[in-house]
Design an enzyme around this catalytic site. Structure first.
Site, short mmCIF file in Angstrom:
data_model
loop_
_atom_site.label_atom_id
_atom_site.label_comp_id
_atom_site.label_asym_id
_atom_site.label_seq_id
_atom_site.Cartn_x
_atom_site.Cartn_y
_atom_site.Cartn_z
CG PHE A 1 33.61 28.95 40.36
CD1 PHE A 1 32.93 28.52 41.48
CD2 PHE A 1 34.86 28.41 40.10
CE1 PHE A 1 33.47 27.56 42.33
CE2 PHE A 1 35.42 27.45 40.95
CZ PHE A 1 34.72 27.03 42.06
CG ASP B 1 30.86 26.70 34.66
OD1 ASP B 1 30.31 25.64 35.04
OD2 ASP B 1 31.97 27.07 35.05
CE LYS C 1 30.97 22.59 42.03
NZ LYS C 1 31.38 23.65 41.13
NE ARG D 1 28.36 27.30 48.32
CZ ARG D 1 29.16 26.87 47.35
NH1 ARG D 1 29.10 27.46 46.16
NH2 ARG D 1 30.03 25.91 47.54
C1 LIG Z 1 32.66 23.89 40.81
C2 LIG Z 1 32.87 24.83 39.69
C3 LIG Z 1 34.02 24.76 38.90
C4 LIG Z 1 35.08 23.72 39.21
O1 LIG Z 1 36.08 23.62 38.27
P1 LIG Z 1 37.10 22.40 38.31
O2 LIG Z 1 38.12 22.76 37.32
O3 LIG Z 1 36.35 21.16 37.93
O4 LIG Z 1 37.65 22.30 39.69
C5 LIG Z 1 34.15 25.63 37.84
N1 LIG Z 1 33.19 26.56 37.59
C6 LIG Z 1 32.07 26.67 38.35
C7 LIG Z 1 31.03 27.69 38.02
C8 LIG Z 1 31.88 25.81 39.43
O5 LIG Z 1 30.80 25.91 40.20
#
Ligand SMILES: *Cc1c(COP(=O)(O)O)cnc(C)c1O
Length: 404
Positions: A125, A193, A219, A363
């Protein structure tokens, strides 16, 4: 068995012990919401709680509510509720900041303790990589971008920290936490994560030997737009880490107003500034939904909903990039289509809300607490119609907006 007709899908709903939870969400009529993996919909209790936190606690109690309404403890109370969903102990999780900021704090703390390279997968991500790039620029720690399919054999000895998703945000492939931890032994600290995993997968961090994690509140936990994120640090490890954003809320005694920083004993040291109480209240109420539900049942149903959708997509000749039914999978699936953006816009116009991820991925998330088998069947039928009629070719569906 994957249902082969709408009637069979309905029959599964009738027998589904999780179906009753749909009534706990406030979803608009006529919408099939397949984006709970990106922004969970509001639990009725969370909306009510926003109201009461504003009216009774903020307006009525004013500053007294930090004590009287338990505001000051919310990062810990929410943390304890999340801990139960990821196989951590109650005092090992704190809610604070965003995932991005938490990755910064935790990676920096681990690197300070054991200097070495920081690694992540190239297809992670993006914010995870962006944060690590910034940290590497700041500290000079070498940064290693691993191939998307690199296995734990890639964890050679120069690496001190690896940041890795449990569920991949595009494919929904699930990492084998225990296998990576075994390969990492004690020389690589892995920050998991858990953003796309918490609240939909049955995770046991303790059993898997995982000591560090971060994850999302908005989420599958349904905490609301921009809900704060969490940090998990195993109890003994927490006492040995110094994170660089040493704000007063992570101090051992914030209201002593002492001149020098002294970290709180455990994971609480990962807090930084004043917690966002309105957001935390909504998250706290949303987390109550999980109190009496077996997370394993949630994972099982999410998988079956995804299997059903993938079977319907296969009938439409859409190629999936997600794990097949025989493999473990997160709560979403992604399928390829050249004009995926337009198709997703057309679906939204018909009340089926999913999202689009570059370059060509549609998705769809299957949050099992408010979706049934017939919803998934109907969503796939809407998709079939849009593809067969080529309605997606209408010009209005190609207009790009800021958030996809
Ligand atoms: C949704 C998501 C984030 C979001 O990060 P924020 O800093 O809270 O906006 C980070 N890493 C992953 C893998 C995600 O799915």
């Amino acid at each position: 068995m994957t249902p082969a007709t709408r009637e069979e899908a309905s029959a599964l709903d009738d027998k589904d012990p999780l179906a009753r939870h749909k009534a706990r969400f406030d979803l608009p009529d006529g919408v099939i919401y397949l984006d709970g993996n990106s922004l969970g919909p509001p639990p009725k209790a969370a909306l009510a709680r926003l109201q009461s936190t504003g009216e009774a606690e903020w307006r009525g109690g004013l500053i007294k509510s930090w004590n009287d309404a338990g505001w000051i403890d919310l990062p810990k109370t929410c943390g304890a509720k999340i801990a139960r969903l990821i196989g951590a102990r109650d005092d090992e999780v704190i809610v604070a900041d965003s995932v991005s900021v938490n990755i910064f704090k935790l990676t920096a703390a681990l690197c300070a303790k054991a200097p070495g390279a920081i690694a992540y997968h190239a297809d992670e991500f993006p914010t995870d990589g962006y944060i690590l790039q910034g940290l590497s620029n700041l500290t000079g720690s070498p940064l290693i971008s691993l191939a998307p399919d690199a296995s734990h054999g890639a964890l050679y000895s120069d690496i001190s920290v690896l940041v890795k998703s449990v569920v991949h945000y595009k494919t929904a492939a699930v990492a084998d936490i225990a296998a990576w931890e075994t390969a990492a032994q004690n020389h690589v600290a892995i920050i998991w994560d858990l953003s796309h995993a918490t609240g939909v997968l049955n995770i046991d961090m303790q059993a898997a030997g995982a000591r560090y994690g971060v994850g999302c509140g908005y989420k599958y936990l349904n905490g609301g737009p921009g809900a704060p994120a969490f940090v998990y640090v195993e109890r003994r490890a927490a006492a040995t880490l110094n994170q660089p954003l040493s704000g007063w809320m992570g101090h051992a005694a914030p209201f002593d107003f002492a001149p020098d920083y002294a970290p709180a004993p455990g994971v609480e040291r990962f807090a930084c500034g004043t917690p966002p109480i309105l957001s935390l209240s909504a998250l706290d109420a949303a987390l109550e939904i999980f109190a009496d539900i077996d997370i394993a049942a949630i994972e099982t149903k999410a998988k079956l909903l995804g299997d059903l959708f993938l079977a319907r997509c296969a009938a439409l000749d859409l190629e999936s990039i997600s794990p097949p039914p025989s493999k473990r999978r997160g709560g979403h699936v992604s399928v390829r289509f050249d004009h995926g953006y337009e198709v997703v816009q057309a679906l939204i116009a018909h009340g089926v809300i999913g999202d689009f991820r570059e370059p060509d991925l549609m998705r769809f998330g299957f949050s099992p607490l408010f979706l049934g088998y017939r919803d998934v069947w109907d969503a796939a039928e809407t998709l079939r119609n849009i593809l067969e009629t080529e309605e997606w070719r209408e010009a209005k569906y190609s207009m790009r907006r800021k958030v996809t």
